[in-house]
Design an enzyme around this catalytic site. Structure first.
Site, PDB file in Angstrom:
ATOM      1  CE  LYS A 282      -3.852   0.462   0.113  1.00 58.85           C
ATOM      2  NZ  LYS A 282      -4.811   0.404   1.233  1.00 58.85           N
ATOM      3  CD  GLU A 289      -7.047   8.493   2.504  1.00 53.33           C
ATOM      4  OE1 GLU A 289      -7.870   7.596   2.354  1.00 53.33           O
ATOM      5  OE2 GLU A 289      -5.891   8.290   2.925  1.00 53.33           O
TER       6      GLU A 289
END
Ligand code: ARG
Length: 458
Positions: A282, A289
């Site tokens: 990831k 965000e």
């Protein structure tokens, strides 16, 4: 001993004291409180309340306190309820009972409103320059790759091809409006409550116009009752902040989408992404965000203060003490995210080939209708005819550019053999050259306009 202790037989409960005090957060306004007090001392002197000698002593004491704050050596004590009492307490330690004359004709109600406005007036330019830096980052990105084509979306469905530069600039202009709003807010913030006392005004011969000028305000507030309760400037600031948050959040959301594998238009720099504790592969867009997430809190700050204000019965009520935390939080949050966002945008990599692959012939359907319009077909009719062509392409599971000449002819005679030229996205973009459009020359002009707009606010 509290400043207001005279009429009480019992000390305040420890729990009530903890709830009541605001020193933990309003000490942030220390420089403004001292500045306001210096101006007030001057006004008292002009009004004949303080002798020149008394004024000199008080001012000397305030200067010493100012220096203590600057050197970060001012020590607060348990009995300091708020920044106003702390400064007055310290003044007493430095110059003795004469300090007690400073609060003549003044209340903490007009004092706190003045400090808060001063604080905001000093911090608006700081926020403005952080916004300007983000704007510069966006313009730089727009200038860096003038030819890159991006699929443009409406409803998140492929719509028309656009220049990536045009897209970057679409996030520049909202920030320009934000900066203009903050600039206008300065005028409404620079209205002085000081000299209004607790609510009814001051009985001393205070020249409030001179006082306003001394503190860099545009004018004194015209109504003492309104002056001590007016927090419109804080609400307006929180609205500006919330809207900035919304603008940043929209940008963040687009970057998050475009850097997902499904889009693959952007790749974020390692320096502005994080990993997963479980999934080794990831690379997460946490910065973006958090920008998106914090915009929710910024919105909450605005609604929170509005709710605090909405049913206040008269002038100053202690509820008003709740005004500072959302404003400080709004400022701090933006100052934390704006520079990071600018850096994260500056360092992201673009993938023009992936963007280009997402441009299909259907995105030139409007151009196809315009092609018919050029041949005299009314637009509404052209729209319906192109709709038929789209249907045929869907039926044949092919692109609009793959339909045969005879197929086009069967839809309408105006579709001639030059019809295939409309499917070039470069041409499609170039055609949109009216001011504000995505054509390279229009975008070039827009970049010029962006530079000028930024300069005007400097
Ligand atoms: N700490 C207070 C505030 O932030 C200052 C004003 C207090 N006024 C009063 N009447 N108790 O609003």
């Amino acid at each position: 001993m509290k400043l207001w202790g005279g009429r009480f037989n019992q000390p305040i409960g420890k729990d009530a004291w903890e709830l009541n005090k605001s020193i933990t957060f309003d000490q942030r306004m220390a420089p403004q409180d001292v500045r306001g007090s210096m101006a007030w001392a001057q006004a008292l002197r002009s009004a004949g309340v303080l002798t020149p000698q008394e004024w000199e002593q008080i001012t000397g004491g305030l200067q010493a306190i100012q220096k203590e704050f600057e050197d970060a050596v001012f020590s607060f004590i348990e009995s300091d309820e708020d920044i106003h009492t702390a400064v007055e307490r310290r003044l007493g330690e430095l110059i003795g009972p004469l300090a007690g004359k400073l609060h003549t004709g003044r209340s903490r109600n007009d004092q706190v409103a003045t400090d808060f406005r001063l604080w905001l007036l000093e911090h608006l330019p700081i926020l403005d320059s952080a916004l300007a830096s983000l704007q510069s980052a966006l313009v730089e990105r727009a200038e860096a790759h003038p030819d890159v084509i991006l699929p443009g979306y409406t409803h998140l469905q492929r719509a028309q091809p656009i220049l990536l530069s045009h897209w970057w600039l679409s996030h520049f202009w909202p920030l320009q409006r934000d900066r203009e709003r903050l600039l206008e807010l300065q005028n409404r913030t620079a209205v002085l409550p000081l000299g209004c006392g607790a609510l009814a005004g001051t009985p001393f011969a205070i020249d409030r116009t001179a006082l306003a000028e001394d503190l860099g305000f545009l004018s004194p507030a015209p109504n003492s009752l309104d002056a001590v309760s007016d927090r419109d400037f804080a609400v307006e600031f929180l609205f500006c902040v919330a809207l900035i948050g919304v603008h940043l959040s929209k940008l963040a959301e687009a970057v998050i989408l475009y850097s997902s594998a499904e889009f693959g238009f952007f790749e974020l720099s390692d320096a502005y992404t994080t990993g997963s504790s479980l999934m080794p592969q990831k690379k997460n867009p946490d910065v973006f965000e958090l920008v998106r997430g914090k915009s929710g809190t910024l919105l909450g700050n605005l609604i929170g203060l509005l709710a605090t204000l909405k049913a206040l019965p008269s002038t100053y009520d202690k509820d008003l003490q709740e005004d500072k935390l959302p404003v400080f939080n709004g400022f701090d949050t933006l100052m934390a995210i704006l520079p990071v966002l600018a850096n994260a945008l500056e360092t992201l990599t673009i993938h023009p080939d992936t963007m280009k692959k997402c441009i299909d012939a259907s995105m030139m359907a409007t151009d196809l209708a315009d092609y018919l319009v050029a041949k005299g077909v009314p637009f509404r009719e052209a729209h319906a005819l192109v709709g038929q062509a789209v249907q045929a392409a869907v039926q044949h599971q092919t692109g609009l550019d793959q339909l045969s000449q005879s197929e086009y002819q069967s839809i309408h005679k105006a579709f001639e053999n030059d019809v295939y030229t409309v499917f070039d996205p470069v041409e499609s973009i170039a055609r949109r050259s009216a001011l504000g459009g995505t054509a390279p020359e229009a975008v070039k002009e827009q970049i010029q306009a962006a530079h000028c707009a930024m300069q005007v606010l400097q």
